[in-house]
Design a protein around this motif. Structure first.
Motif, PDB file in Angstrom:
ATOM      1  N   ASN A 248      68.950 101.525 -12.634  1.00 14.64           N
ATOM      2  CA  ASN A 248      69.410 101.366 -11.252  1.00 14.64           C
ATOM      3  C   ASN A 248      68.330 100.773 -10.361  1.00 14.64           C
ATOM      4  O   ASN A 248      68.642 100.168  -9.327  1.00 14.64           O
ATOM      5  CB  ASN A 248      69.874 102.711 -10.684  1.00 14.64           C
ATOM      6  CG  ASN A 248      71.238 103.116 -11.215  1.00 14.64           C
ATOM      7  OD1 ASN A 248      71.974 102.285 -11.722  1.00 14.64           O
ATOM      8  ND2 ASN A 248      71.565 104.393 -11.113  1.00 14.64           N
ATOM      9  N   THR A 338      66.226 110.701  -6.036  1.00 13.11           N
ATOM     10  CA  THR A 338      67.646 110.715  -6.379  1.00 13.11           C
ATOM     11  C   THR A 338      67.983 112.102  -6.931  1.00 13.11           C
ATOM     12  O   THR A 338      67.578 112.457  -8.036  1.00 13.11           O
ATOM     13  CB  THR A 338      67.993 109.634  -7.413  1.00 13.11           C
ATOM     14  OG1 THR A 338      67.272 109.881  -8.622  1.00 13.11           O
ATOM     15  CG2 THR A 338      67.619 108.257  -6.899  1.00 13.11           C
ATOM     16  N   GLU A 360      71.979 110.195  -3.290  1.00 12.11           N
ATOM     17  CA  GLU A 360      72.846 110.492  -4.425  1.00 12.11           C
ATOM     18  C   GLU A 360      72.309 109.822  -5.689  1.00 12.11           C
ATOM     19  O   GLU A 360      71.959 108.638  -5.685  1.00 12.11           O
ATOM     20  CB  GLU A 360      74.256 109.975  -4.123  1.00 12.11           C
ATOM     21  CG  GLU A 360      75.259 110.209  -5.230  1.00 12.11           C
ATOM     22  CD  GLU A 360      76.591 109.542  -4.936  1.00 12.11           C
ATOM     23  OE1 GLU A 360      77.471 109.592  -5.817  1.00 12.11           O
ATOM     24  OE2 GLU A 360      76.743 108.969  -3.842  1.00 12.11           O
ATOM     25  N   GLU A 362      72.301 108.027  -9.438  1.00  9.81           N
ATOM     26  CA  GLU A 362      73.132 107.075 -10.178  1.00  9.81           C
ATOM     27  C   GLU A 362      73.998 106.217  -9.260  1.00  9.81           C
ATOM     28  O   GLU A 362      75.092 105.797  -9.643  1.00  9.81           O
ATOM     29  CB  GLU A 362      73.990 107.805 -11.223  1.00  9.81           C
ATOM     30  CG  GLU A 362      73.164 108.557 -12.254  1.00  9.81           C
ATOM     31  CD  GLU A 362      74.013 109.176 -13.359  1.00  9.81           C
ATOM     32  OE1 GLU A 362      74.927 108.494 -13.854  1.00  9.81           O
ATOM     33  OE2 GLU A 362      73.754 110.341 -13.709  1.00  9.81           O
ATOM     34  N   SER A 363      73.514 105.952  -8.053  1.00 12.60           N
ATOM     35  CA  SER A 363      74.232 105.086  -7.114  1.00 12.60           C
ATOM     36  C   SER A 363      73.272 104.010  -6.631  1.00 12.60           C
ATOM     37  O   SER A 363      72.294 104.312  -5.941  1.00 12.60           O
ATOM     38  CB  SER A 363      74.759 105.890  -5.924  1.00 12.60           C
ATOM     39  OG  SER A 363      75.194 105.016  -4.884  1.00 12.60           O
TER      40      SER A 363
END
Length: 432
Positions: A248, A338, A360, A362-363
């Motif tokens: 990410n 995160t 948040e 995994e965003s």
């Protein structure tokens, strides 16, 4: 006091558990304790045996502490099965030098988890010598495995049930359990460990090393790495493995390629080659990779960054408290973390507003927004630095830990200075 420290990671590893265990042993020896260590050759985070060491033979080292290095299997590309073989190989090979300590008769045996596979051996040695045992949990191996889906059907599957039962049996049959955060203390209680047997033993920082960093050293390091002065530095430094979800970071860099920001990824690990390949495929000129830097260069490296990244996948954040965060806070850095609000990291950010930006997991959208927010903050984060000086100073943490294990009563009648006395772990007070 005669203290035997038993764990798979140790100096000269520069990051993670090995760094903390090595510093603990060095400090204990300086305080006059007779310390011995049973460990493996250095291999982490490169997953490659360190230069001058062998993964196939035993080795004895002398110094401030006597150290036995034990053979083990080191996979080049760790997977669930390979990790299990890796951990099992060390538990088997280390059993022989462990039993050889029977004549020495240690007063305390400190087992550092990972690996929990070593706990039966230390319990047997304690039974033979009368030593008190303490399991120090740096990482809940079973929870991390289940949280990341490494055990198939999770807790409900056969593997999950066996792993959970094994963990519970070993945690309930040692004298004390210590761990590094409020949520991990709570987790130990959920697993059945009595409150009076728990010890809060957080990871620390050499706060003074990061308080005042020579600007000339920062400039020299920046020049050495070839990082332009006009670019703001978004830094990730540490292990590049599967728990972090660093893909990410590459995706965020792709979205932010038009910004005057440079993503600097420093470290080693099983996922590094994959990340480098992805960055090349996307043609990202705003991402730079570097090997792990010497520990002496760490204060300058952290001071150089305008934004620090503490990245973890959903499901891993509450099982593992990232050790990299302690030094970031000591340096007064602005971190983007995160983590979900209910995790240890999330609660830290809620209890100490301004200490970091929590987004948040995994965003990519949340990560890019968090980076932008962190880069607007003053570079010297007073909230982070004050927290580190109050809660994470190395001398204070280790002195308290020694007091706790020295007070433990062989009869079990008198409680240790327990975690509950120093952590408001029933609520959300700022005592994490």
């Amino acid at each position: 006091m005669k203290i035997l420290v038993y764990g798979i990671n140790y100096s000269p590893e520069l990051t993670g558990i090995g760094k903390y265990t090595g510093e603990m042993v060095e400090w204990m020896a300086q305080q006059g304790h007779d310390v011995r260590v049973i460990t493996a050759p250095p291999y982490y985070p490169e997953w490659q045996t360190g230069e001058g060491y062998s993964a196939w033979r035993w080795r004895r080292e002398t110094g401030a502490a006597t150290v036995w290095r034990c053979p083990l299997y080191v996979p080049k590309q760790p997977s669930t099965v390979k990790r299990l073989i890796h951990l099992t190989s060390f538990a088997v090979s280390s059993f022989f030098p462990l039993m050889a300590q029977r004549r020495w008769k240690p007063d305390r045996i400190i087992g550092v988890v990972p690996t929990l596979f070593c706990t039966p051996g230390m319990r047997l040695l304690a039974k033979l010598t009368g030593a008190r045992t303490l399991v120090h949990i740096q990482d809940y191996e079973v929870d991390a495995m289940l949280g990341l889906g490494m055990a198939g059907k999770g807790k409900g599957g056969m593997v999950g049930k066996l792993a959970t039962a094994f963990e519970r049996r070993n945690l309930l049959n040692v004298d004390n359990v210590s761990t590094i955060s409020r949520s991990m203390i709570n987790k130990a209680r959920e697993k059945g460990v009595a409150a009076q047997r728990l010890i809060f033993f957080p990871n620390w920082s050499e706060v003074a090393r990061f308080r005042e960093v020579d600007a000339a050293k920062v400039a020299a390091l920046r020049a050495q790495l070839g990082l332009p002065e006009e670019k703001k530095i978004v830094l990730y430094s540490g292990n590049i493995g599967e728990k972090q979800g660093l893909e990410n970071v590459i995706a965020a860099a792709a979205e932010l390629r038009d910004k005057p920001w440079l993503f600097v990824i420093v470290g080693q690990g099983g996922g590094k080659a994959r990340l480098e390949k992805k960055a090349r495929q996307l043609g990202l000129e705003n991402v730079k990779f570097f090997p792990l830097q010497p520990y002496d260069a760490l204060p300058a490296l952290l001071s150089m960054a305008d934004c620090h990244l503490v990245i973890q996948k959903r499901g891993a954040a509450d099982a593992v408290l990232p050790s990299k965060l302690t030094n970031i806070l000591a340096a007064g850095g602005n971190a983007v973390i995160t983590a979900e609000a209910t995790t240890e990291l999330g609660q830290l950010c809620l209890a100490s507003p301004g200490i970091a930006v929590c987004v948040e997991p995994e965003s990519v959208a949340a990560l890019t927004s968090g980076i932008a927010q962190a880069l607007l903050m003053p570079k010297n984060n007073a909230v982070a630095r004050e927290y580190a000086e109050r809660m994470l100073d190395k001398e204070s943490v280790l002195t308290q830990f020694m007091a706790d294990i020295s007070r433990s009563d062989p009869t079990g009648a008198a409680p240790v200075t327990s975690a509950s006395e120093r952590l408001n772990y029933e609520g959300n007070g700022d005592k994490s």
